[in-house]
Each structure stands twice: as structure tokens, then as C-alpha cells.
Design an enzyme around this catalytic site. Structure first.
Site, mmCIF file in Angstrom:
data_model
loop_
_atom_site.group_PDB
_atom_site.id
_atom_site.type_symbol
_atom_site.label_atom_id
_atom_site.label_comp_id
_atom_site.label_asym_id
_atom_site.label_seq_id
_atom_site.Cartn_x
_atom_site.Cartn_y
_atom_site.Cartn_z
ATOM 1 N N SER A 108 0.850 -1.188 0.000
ATOM 2 C CA SER A 108 0.000 0.000 0.000
ATOM 3 C C SER A 108 0.882 1.234 0.000
ATOM 4 O O SER A 108 1.995 1.221 0.529
ATOM 5 C CB SER A 108 -0.884 0.000 1.249
ATOM 6 O OG SER A 108 -1.443 1.270 1.475
ATOM 7 N N SER A 109 0.355 2.322 -0.566
ATOM 8 C CA SER A 109 1.128 3.563 -0.605
ATOM 9 C C SER A 109 1.360 4.152 0.786
ATOM 10 O O SER A 109 2.217 5.016 0.967
ATOM 11 C CB SER A 109 0.429 4.599 -1.489
ATOM 12 O OG SER A 109 -0.855 4.898 -0.977
ATOM 13 N N CYS A 110 0.607 3.669 1.783
ATOM 14 C CA CYS A 110 0.790 4.208 3.137
ATOM 15 C C CYS A 110 2.099 3.762 3.775
ATOM 16 O O CYS A 110 2.437 4.199 4.877
ATOM 17 C CB CYS A 110 -0.387 3.840 4.031
ATOM 18 S SG CYS A 110 -0.439 2.109 4.493
ATOM 19 N N TYR A 137 -0.977 -0.620 10.180
ATOM 20 C CA TYR A 137 -1.169 -1.246 8.872
ATOM 21 C C TYR A 137 0.074 -1.055 8.005
ATOM 22 O O TYR A 137 0.534 -1.991 7.338
ATOM 23 C CB TYR A 137 -2.391 -0.636 8.194
ATOM 24 C CG TYR A 137 -2.695 -1.185 6.823
ATOM 25 C CD1 TYR A 137 -3.242 -2.453 6.670
ATOM 26 C CD2 TYR A 137 -2.462 -0.429 5.675
ATOM 27 C CE1 TYR A 137 -3.542 -2.962 5.408
ATOM 28 C CE2 TYR A 137 -2.756 -0.926 4.414
ATOM 29 C CZ TYR A 137 -3.300 -2.190 4.292
ATOM 30 O OH TYR A 137 -3.584 -2.682 3.041
ATOM 31 N N LYS A 141 2.620 -3.873 6.307
ATOM 32 C CA LYS A 141 2.901 -3.956 4.872
ATOM 33 C C LYS A 141 4.407 -3.825 4.587
ATOM 34 O O LYS A 141 4.936 -4.474 3.675
ATOM 35 C CB LYS A 141 2.112 -2.876 4.120
ATOM 36 C CG LYS A 141 0.624 -3.182 4.021
ATOM 37 C CD LYS A 141 0.387 -4.467 3.245
ATOM 38 C CE LYS A 141 -1.065 -4.781 3.049
ATOM 39 N NZ LYS A 141 -1.266 -6.062 2.316
ATOM 40 N N HIS A 180 -12.904 4.387 1.818
ATOM 41 C CA HIS A 180 -12.034 5.460 1.351
ATOM 42 C C HIS A 180 -12.857 6.537 0.656
ATOM 43 O O HIS A 180 -14.057 6.393 0.437
ATOM 44 C CB HIS A 180 -10.966 4.887 0.425
ATOM 45 C CG HIS A 180 -10.023 3.953 1.119
ATOM 46 N ND1 HIS A 180 -10.017 2.592 0.913
ATOM 47 C CD2 HIS A 180 -9.071 4.182 2.054
ATOM 48 C CE1 HIS A 180 -9.093 2.027 1.667
ATOM 49 N NE2 HIS A 180 -8.508 2.966 2.364
#
Length: 314
Positions: A108-110, A137, A141, A180
């Protein structure tokens, strides 16, 4: 991948997993291994090991994860960390033990620092502090992509990782409390239209910039990576196109055909001003997204309308 190869798609009922399955089937892959979370709990190591021993897949797409929006990430912090660590560790280790030819892990981009330079490049990982609300989270990842990287280094396997930008599409989460921004606004405008509400509220000023990728484009990119990329380093996947939340809201309003006015609640936070992925590593390999934002939103809204009664719990 050979069209008769055994392919396990972990998380096949989710937004990403279902898009991977659609794309595989469209391209003639018919030997798919699919297990729901009710049939196989990926948090249980012994169950996962037994499953891999019994099925011995050739390829694995690891799209299973506990996911949610800001509220869910910030509320169920321990669950997001524990469940995602267990899922990825069990699947990756079992894939190694039974000799899976290739595995692709979805991140994920997070994973990037909250204040990462824009656009975010792969080398920006671990260069600063994470966004606090979804830190558990993100840490899970990061651990997953590092597992893949270091299983490659230690065991010589071919386990790759891809980090997608903000996704949307068929089978998205439209729960107003946990979804989202794009699916949440789609549902909000749809319900405002049904109720003939004169206005619909959007949090923030609308100035924040975001990048969105239609999930079937993501699936296309993942199959491209399976066939064309064998590197240890993870790869960003994005559309490379930014849109303001205001532009997003206006596009959604148009597609939904909501005739009321949008009201921006500037007392609510905008979040990060800009969040764009640098996908040049992937585009240099020869892949780019094909679906425009309006086209993707239209396809998603068509699906949403067909499933609305179920989605709202009727």
C-alpha cells in the site's frame, strides 16, 4: 505464467483479489485456487501450511489483508497489525516451503513516510515517520515487502512486491464509516440524489491532491509484473495522474447525476496536501494504466447501482 498453471489468489473476494481473478479468467487462466476466509483462516499457521502442502500452487498473488479507511485503521490498531503480519508471514513462508515458482505481494502507498517527497519513489521507504493514524497497517505492509526481499536474498526464491496507489472499482467498500474517499462520496451523492437533498457535504476544502487507479488496471499491471519483473526491490503501481478532491467530487456528481450542490466543510481536515506515486520504474518496463478516472468511476457506479440494496444492508 503458463495458462494451465495452478494459481492461488489469496483474498479473491476483495477489491484487488476479485479484479485479479477477473483478469486471469479473461486471459484463459482456468486452474485457479480460491479459498474464502471462512474456508481458510490465513492467520492460522498450521492451516495455511496444510493448505499449501495439499494444493502446491505454482504462482501466488497475495492480495489478502485486513483493510479499512482512516477510522478503522485508527480504531482497530492491534487487529490491523496482528492480522496482516500473520497473513503475510504464513503465506510467504508456506509458499517458500512448497517451492512456489513466483509470489507477488500487494502492499500500500501508506508504507511511505507522512512527509515523503512528492512524487513518492521506492527509495523513499523508511526515510521518515509514518502517518500515525495508519501506522500499524503500514508497518505490517513494510514487514511483508521486507519478508519477500529477504526470502529472495536468503533462499533464492522469486517473491516480488508491488505498492499500488489509491484504488477503486468493482467490489469496493462503500461503508460510509470505514471506506475510502471515492466510494464514500459515490454512495453519499447517490443517496443524496435518491432523497432529493439540495446539498451534499464533502470534508475539507477540496484542495488536497490524490491519485486514483482503477482496480482492473492494477490487476493488468500485476500480471505484467508476474511475466516481466524478477527484481528484489518492490515496484510502485499508479496512474501517475493527480486530481483534487474538488475535481473528484465534481466528476462523481456528474456520473451519479446528482443535481444538488456540493458543500465543502472547511472545518474538517484536508489530510496530506499531496500524495502521488512515482511509477516510472514500472512505466520504463513498458506498462501504463489505460482507464481514465471518469471511465473507471462510470464502471464502478454501474456496479454499485446493481448491488446497492445489498450494500446498504436491505
Amino acid at each position: 505464467m503458463e495458462t494451465n498453471a495452478k494459481i492461488y489468489v489469496a483474498g479473491h473476494n476483495g477489491l484487488v483479489g476479485s479484479a485479479i481473478v477477473r483478469t486471469l479468467k479473461d486471459r484463459g487462466y482456468n486452474n485457479l485456487i480460491l479459498k474464502s476466509s471462512q474456508e481458510l483462516d490465513l492467520c492460522r499457521q498450521a492451516d495455511v501450511e496444510s493448505f499449501f502442502e495439499a494444493t502446491k500452487p505454482d504462482y501466488v498473488f497475495l492480495a489478502a489483508a485486513k483493510v479499512g479507511g482512516i477510522h478503522a485503521n485508527n480504531t482497530y490498531r492491534a487487529s490491523f497489525l496482528y492480522d496482516n503480519l500473520m497473513i503475510e508471514a504464513n503465506v510467504i513462508h508456506s509458499a517458500y516451503k512448497v517451492g512456489v515458482k513466483k509470489l507477488l505481494f500487494l502492499g500500500s502507498s501508506c508504507i511511505y513516510p507522512k512527509l515523503a517527497p512528492q512524487p513518492m519513489r521506492e527509495e523513499h521507504l523508511l526515510t521518515g515517520f509514518l502517518e500515525p493514524t495508519n501506522e500499524p497497517y503500514a508497518i505490517a505492509k513494510i514487514a511483508g515487502l521486507k519478508l519477500c526481499e529477504n526470502y529472495c536474498r536468503q533462499y533464492g526464491v522469486n517473491f516480488i512486491s508491488a505498492m499500488p496507489t489509491n484504488l477503486y472499482g468493482l467490489n469496493d467498500n462503500f461503508d460510509l464509516a470505514n471506506s475510502h474517499v471515492l466510494p464514500a462520496l459515490m454512495r453519499k451523492f447517490h443517496e443524496a440524489k435518491l432523497a432529493n437533498q439540495p446539498t451534499a457535504e464533502v470534508w475539507g476544502s477540496g484542495s488536497a491532491l490524490r491519485e486514483f487507479l482503477y482496480v482492473d488496471d492494477l490487476a493488468d499491471g500485476l500480471l505484467f509484473l508476474m511475466d516481466n519483473y524478477d527484481g528484489i526491490d518492490f515496484v510502485n503501481i499508479g496512474s501517475s495522474k493527480e486530481v483534487s478532491i474538488k475535481e473528484l467530487a465534481l466528476t462523481l456528481k456528474d456520473v451519479v447525476d446528482y443535481e444538488g450542490d456540493i458543500v465543502f466543510d472547511t472545518s474538517k481536515p484536508d489530510g496530506t496536501p499531496r500524495k502521488l506515486m512515482d511509477a516510472s520504474k514500472l512505466t520504463n518496463l513498458g506498462w501504463q494504466a489505460q482507464t481514465s478516472l471518469k471511465e473507471g468511476i462510470t464502471k464502478t457506479y454501474d456496479w454499485f447501482q446493481l448491488h446497492y440494496e445489498t450494500l446498504r444492508g436491505v
